[in-house]
Design a protein around this motif. Structure first.
Motif, PDB file in Angstrom:
ATOM      1  N   MET B  59       0.798  -1.213   0.000  1.00 22.27           N
ATOM      2  CA  MET B  59       0.000   0.000   0.000  1.00 22.27           C
ATOM      3  C   MET B  59       0.836   1.271   0.000  1.00 22.27           C
ATOM      4  N   ALA B  60       1.932   1.265   0.770  1.00 22.50           N
ATOM      5  CA  ALA B  60       2.643   2.516   1.001  1.00 22.50           C
ATOM      6  C   ALA B  60       4.057   2.265   1.515  1.00 22.50           C
ATOM      7  N   SER B  61       4.792   3.374   1.627  1.00 22.67           N
ATOM      8  CA  SER B  61       6.101   3.356   2.274  1.00 22.67           C
ATOM      9  C   SER B  61       6.076   4.314   3.451  1.00 22.67           C
ATOM     10  N   LEU B  62       6.843   3.959   4.471  1.00 25.08           N
ATOM     11  CA  LEU B  62       6.942   4.788   5.659  1.00 25.08           C
ATOM     12  C   LEU B  62       8.400   5.143   5.874  1.00 25.08           C
ATOM     13  N   ILE B  63       8.671   6.440   5.907  1.00 24.05           N
ATOM     14  CA  ILE B  63      10.023   6.931   6.137  1.00 24.05           C
ATOM     15  C   ILE B  63      10.059   7.594   7.519  1.00 24.05           C
ATOM     16  N   ILE B  64      10.901   7.093   8.393  1.00 22.50           N
ATOM     17  CA  ILE B  64      11.022   7.635   9.749  1.00 22.50           C
ATOM     18  C   ILE B  64      12.395   8.277   9.877  1.00 22.50           C
ATOM     19  N   THR B  65      12.448   9.514  10.372  1.00 28.66           N
ATOM     20  CA  THR B  65      13.732  10.192  10.512  1.00 28.66           C
ATOM     21  C   THR B  65      14.598   9.481  11.551  1.00 28.66           C
ATOM     22  N   GLU B  66      15.874   9.731  11.474  1.00 28.78           N
ATOM     23  CA  GLU B  66      16.796   9.031  12.360  1.00 28.78           C
ATOM     24  C   GLU B  66      16.521   9.323  13.837  1.00 28.78           C
ATOM     25  N   ASP B  67      16.121  10.555  14.144  1.00 31.09           N
ATOM     26  CA  ASP B  67      15.809  10.888  15.538  1.00 31.09           C
ATOM     27  C   ASP B  67      14.398  10.469  15.939  1.00 31.09           C
ATOM     28  N   ARG B  68      13.652   9.917  15.007  1.00 32.62           N
ATOM     29  CA  ARG B  68      12.284   9.401  15.190  1.00 32.62           C
ATOM     30  C   ARG B  68      11.280  10.473  15.555  1.00 32.62           C
ATOM     31  N   LYS B  69      11.611  11.719  15.379  1.00 34.05           N
ATOM     32  CA  LYS B  69      10.682  12.788  15.752  1.00 34.05           C
ATOM     33  C   LYS B  69       9.689  13.121  14.652  1.00 34.05           C
TER      34      LYS B  69
END
Lengths: 114, 110
Positions: B59-69
């Motif tokens: 369905m999709a892609s999820l990109i999470i920043t390195e600091d997870r904020k």
């Protein structure tokens, strides 16, 4: 999700009446939830159950009660309905065995209290 | 207190990628980022979740920043049927509690 059914789908009632909303699931999940949604807002948790006879209050439980007599069924009752309980109500289920927070929602019950 | 912040609405052209941002600056170490969507007044539907690595499914892609904020949900080729309200939720996997905020109303236009 067709495996989670809610009855009735629509209900109009009057202030002071007792109302029961039913939720049934064929997914074999152990956890079940009741949410309400007001226009333009996100869902808010009313009650949840992690197993038969297990009942826990959610964010907005006042004015509501629930019953979980069987794993497949979770009923929500409004003992004395009031107009500000007019909302869209959703039932959801999840499987604690998966280890993830994936909930499966029913089609919703639109309740109007006059 | 809201745990996530999302723009109230976004538009996207059909066939283009839809990038939906979410801020979750107070996320705890054991909390995951979940995305659900709600089409019209139907029940919400799970899309994807992640802890700290980027995730992709059908369905999709999820990109999470390195600091997870913060994170971004990507619908690679949006269709008209992707028009919906998208909810970003932070939650742990123990209690199965989901707290829905206002979400982002995505309108996919022809």
């Amino acid at each position: 999700d067709a495996d989670v059914t809610q009855t009735p789908r629509n209900r109009i009632t009057k202030t002071g009446k007792r109302i029961m909303l039913e939720c049934s699931q064929t997914k074999g999940h152990d956890r079940m939830y009741w949410y309400r949604q007001d226009p333009g807002l996100g869902l808010r948790l009313i009650y949840y159950s992690f197993d038969v006879k297990d009942i826990n209050k959610g964010e907005i439980s006042d004015g509501y009660s629930v019953s979980r007599q069987a794993q497949a069924k979770f009923s929500l009752s409004l003992e004395s309905a009031i107009p500000n309980q007019t909302a869209l109500y959703f039932c959801a289920t999840s499987d604690s065995g998966t280890g993830i927070n994936e909930q499966f929602f029913g089609p919703g019950t639109r309740l109007t209290v006059l | 207190d809201a745990k996530t912040t999302q723009p109230p609405s976004m538009d996207c052209a059909e066939g283009r990628a839809a990038n939906l941002p979410c801020n979750h600056s107070t996320i705890s170490g054991n909390e995951y980022v979940y995305w659900y969507r709600q089409i019209h007044s139907q029940g919400p539907q799970y899309i994807i979740h992640g802890l700290k690595n980027n995730e992709t499914n059908e369905m999709a892609s999820l990109i999470i920043t390195e600091d997870r904020k913060s994170s971004t949900l990507i619908l690679p080729h949006a269709t008209l049927r992707d028009t919906a309200v998208y909810y970003c939720i932070v939650a742990n996997n123990a209690g199965n509690m989901l707290t829905f905020g206002g979400g982002t109303r995505l309108m996919v236009k022809p």
